[in-house]
Design a protein around this motif. Structure first.
Motif, short mmCIF file in Angstrom:
data_model
loop_
_atom_site.label_atom_id
_atom_site.label_comp_id
_atom_site.label_asym_id
_atom_site.label_seq_id
_atom_site.Cartn_x
_atom_site.Cartn_y
_atom_site.Cartn_z
N LEU A 261 0.83 -1.19 0.00
CA LEU A 261 0.00 0.00 0.00
C LEU A 261 0.87 1.25 0.00
N TYR A 262 1.08 1.85 -1.19
CA TYR A 262 1.82 3.10 -1.33
C TYR A 262 3.20 3.03 -0.70
N LEU A 263 3.92 1.95 -0.94
CA LEU A 263 5.27 1.80 -0.39
C LEU A 263 6.29 2.21 -1.45
N VAL A 264 7.15 3.17 -1.10
CA VAL A 264 8.19 3.65 -2.01
C VAL A 264 9.54 3.47 -1.35
N LYS A 265 10.46 2.85 -2.06
CA LYS A 265 11.84 2.72 -1.59
C LYS A 265 12.68 3.86 -2.16
N LEU A 266 13.41 4.52 -1.30
CA LEU A 266 14.24 5.65 -1.69
C LEU A 266 15.70 5.20 -1.70
N CYS A 267 16.32 5.25 -2.87
CA CYS A 267 17.68 4.75 -3.03
C CYS A 267 18.69 5.87 -2.76
N ASP A 268 19.97 5.51 -2.73
CA ASP A 268 21.02 6.48 -2.41
C ASP A 268 21.00 7.67 -3.36
N LYS A 269 20.66 7.41 -4.63
CA LYS A 269 20.65 8.48 -5.64
C LYS A 269 19.64 9.57 -5.29
N PHE A 270 18.57 9.20 -4.62
CA PHE A 270 17.51 10.15 -4.31
C PHE A 270 18.04 11.33 -3.51
N TRP A 271 18.93 11.06 -2.58
CA TRP A 271 19.40 12.10 -1.66
C TRP A 271 20.41 13.03 -2.32
N THR B 39 13.91 20.74 -5.96
CA THR B 39 12.95 21.00 -7.03
C THR B 39 13.64 20.98 -8.39
N GLY B 40 12.85 20.93 -9.44
CA GLY B 40 13.40 20.87 -10.79
C GLY B 40 12.89 19.65 -11.52
N ARG B 41 13.30 19.48 -12.78
CA ARG B 41 12.80 18.36 -13.58
C ARG B 41 13.32 17.02 -13.05
N THR B 42 14.57 16.99 -12.66
CA THR B 42 15.14 15.78 -12.05
C THR B 42 15.45 16.13 -10.61
N SER B 43 14.51 15.89 -9.72
CA SER B 43 14.61 16.36 -8.34
C SER B 43 13.93 15.38 -7.40
N ARG B 44 14.06 15.65 -6.11
CA ARG B 44 13.39 14.81 -5.14
C ARG B 44 11.86 14.96 -5.25
N ALA B 45 11.40 16.19 -5.47
CA ALA B 45 9.96 16.41 -5.59
C ALA B 45 9.38 15.72 -6.82
N SER B 46 10.02 15.87 -7.97
CA SER B 46 9.50 15.26 -9.20
C SER B 46 9.58 13.73 -9.13
N THR B 47 10.62 13.22 -8.46
CA THR B 47 10.74 11.76 -8.30
C THR B 47 9.58 11.21 -7.49
N LEU B 48 9.22 11.87 -6.40
CA LEU B 48 8.10 11.38 -5.59
C LEU B 48 6.79 11.47 -6.37
N LEU B 49 6.58 12.54 -7.14
CA LEU B 49 5.38 12.63 -7.96
C LEU B 49 5.31 11.45 -8.93
N HIS B 50 6.43 11.18 -9.60
CA HIS B 50 6.51 10.07 -10.56
C HIS B 50 6.14 8.74 -9.87
N GLU B 51 6.76 8.46 -8.73
CA GLU B 51 6.55 7.17 -8.06
C GLU B 51 5.12 7.03 -7.56
N LEU B 52 4.53 8.11 -7.05
CA LEU B 52 3.20 8.02 -6.47
C LEU B 52 2.11 7.83 -7.53
N THR B 53 2.43 8.04 -8.81
CA THR B 53 1.45 7.75 -9.85
C THR B 53 1.38 6.26 -10.18
N HIS B 54 2.35 5.47 -9.71
CA HIS B 54 2.42 4.06 -10.11
C HIS B 54 1.37 3.18 -9.44
#
Length: 421
Positions: free
Chosen positions: A328-338, A343-358
């Motif tokens: 249920l809405y489980l996301v693993k955050l890898c070393d690259k995330f940090w 913000t930005g196109r390749t960012s922590r915020a955009s990554t979470l948006l991408h993953e939460l659509t899955h």
């Protein structure tokens, strides 16, 4: 003999370029030669390049992601239980594995298929798809291949530019699972469903194995992802609820069209009338609900910090995060995330948006209507140019692709001069 004409002919032959012949990747599913695997829900996938030039196949779109441990990094198979009555069909079996994708493009992410070359891999459909003994299944594999040249620096730029985006679909394989797949007795079906209680293996909303600094960074990134999705929805509102009616020439309409195709007005309408129009089962309603789900899921998601690779192959070194869709809405955050900016196109915020659509879930209503099913997205094409090309090919594929939502939201933030963009 007229040597002048002969020399002129030879010179002409030396300067006429050889016509480029694009690669042609075909996919074939077959039963494994091992009878135990064939009876336990395994299939063999063979990719072959029948063209005359090198084909670049994105490894994340195939079970070849790691040959030492063949597995899926997203929903690649369409599996439908067989039903003997003509024109009657069960719904496809949901994918419940992880969804993994790269942060940045690298040539090592591609499998290079030379002309005439083929490669095969045998992979289990379990546990990523919940199958069991006694199942009679119709299985088809597909991927989107051919990538936009400006985002990948691999191979010959001239040849690569002509590998146009297209979908590769295999034959449909009829299989019967006569014995339980290995480990199936210990694996339960925990497909994401917002209406159910937590099941064993699910984490309660919160965090695991995260440091204090990571918790702080994650909370900020989650809020920014929610704001990014909210701003994208507001852009859709300004398009769909325009006081003077829908105007396809508006910049908002052009941006929406770039990532999801032209907005389809309800028949007989000049514009969207109410919010409920989004819930009518239309493709545009699905797009809206997917963006809205990011806001809803942000506060109910669970996160684990770290992506250990049990194979020891460091498969996640180029991955910022991956969605564990069995939970249920489980996301693993890898070393690259940090290492990404906030913000930005390749960012922590955009990554979470991408993953939460899955994730797949449902939205309930208070007026007696049936719950609206929000389908989870897949990773069919990456980055802004790839997402836009996918929208040109197919609106339905664009609506299924996570990066179309990410890049639409980022471009909407840029257009509105949203803080951080």
């Amino acid at each position: 003999m007229n040597f002048g004409k002969l020399l002129a002919g030879l010179f002409f032959l030396t300067i006429v370029p050889v016509a480029y012949s694009a690669p042609n990747v075909t996919a074939t599913l077959s039963s494994p030669s091992d009878p135990i695997k064939a009876a336990s829900g395994y299939v063999t996938l063979t990719l072959k390049n029948t063209g005359d030039s090198v084909a670049h196949v994105f490894s994340y779109s195939t079970p070849f992601f790691n040959n030492n441990d063949p597995h899926l990094t997203g929903d690649q198979f369409k599996i439908i239980p067989y039903y003997p009555t003509p024109d009657t069909q069960f719904p496809k079996i949901d994918y419940s594995g992880e969804v993994t994708g790269p942060v940045q493009s690298k040539s090592s992410m591609f499998l290079l298929l030379q002309p005439g070359q083929s490669m095969s891999v045998t992979v289990s459909l379990y546990p990523d798809y919940q199958i069991k003994a006694g199942s009679h299944l119709l299985v088809t594999w597909s991927m989107v291949t051919g990538w936009v040249p400006e985002i990948f620096d691999v191979g010959s730029a001239a040849d690569f530019a002509q590998e146009t985006l297209h979908q590769v679909v295999s034959n449909t394989l009829d299989i019967t699972v006569s014995q339980n797949p290995p480990g199936s007795l210990s694996r339960h079906n925990v497909r994401a469903d917002a209406s159910r209680a937590l099941l064993p293996g699910d984490l309660p909303p919160g965090y695991a194995q995260c440091t204090g600094d990571q918790l702080t960074a994650l909370a900020t990134a989650g809020y920014q992802a929610e704001q990014l999705a909210s701003n994208a929805i507001n852009q859709s509102y300004s398009l769909m609820f325009a006081p003077n009616g829908y105007d396809p020439t508006k910049s908002e309409a052009q941006l929406y069209k770039a990532y999801f195709g032209a907005y389809a007005l309800p028949i007989g309408s000049q514009m969207m009338r109410t919010h409920d129009d989004f819930d009518a089962g239309t493709l545009d309603g699905e797009i809206y609900q997917t963006l809205a789900a990011v806001i809803r899921r942000r506060t109910s998601a669970s996160y684990t910090c770290g992506c250990p690779d049990p194979t020891g192959q460091d498969r996640y070194k180029d991955t910022a995060a991956n969605a564990q869709t069995a939970h249920l809405y489980l996301v693993k955050l890898c070393d690259k995330f940090w290492t990404l900016p906030l913000t930005g196109r390749t960012s922590r915020a955009s990554t979470l948006l991408h993953e939460l659509t899955h994730f797949k879930d449902s939205v309930g209503f208070n007026d007696g209507r049936a719950a609206y099913i929000v389908p989870g997205t897949a990773d069919l094409s990456y980055y802004s140019p790839g997402a836009k090309n996918l929208a040109l090919k197919s609106r339905s594929l664009a609506a299924m692709n996570a990066d179309n939502y990410l890049n639409y939201a980022v471009d909407a933030a840029v257009a509105t001069q949203f803080p951080g963009y």
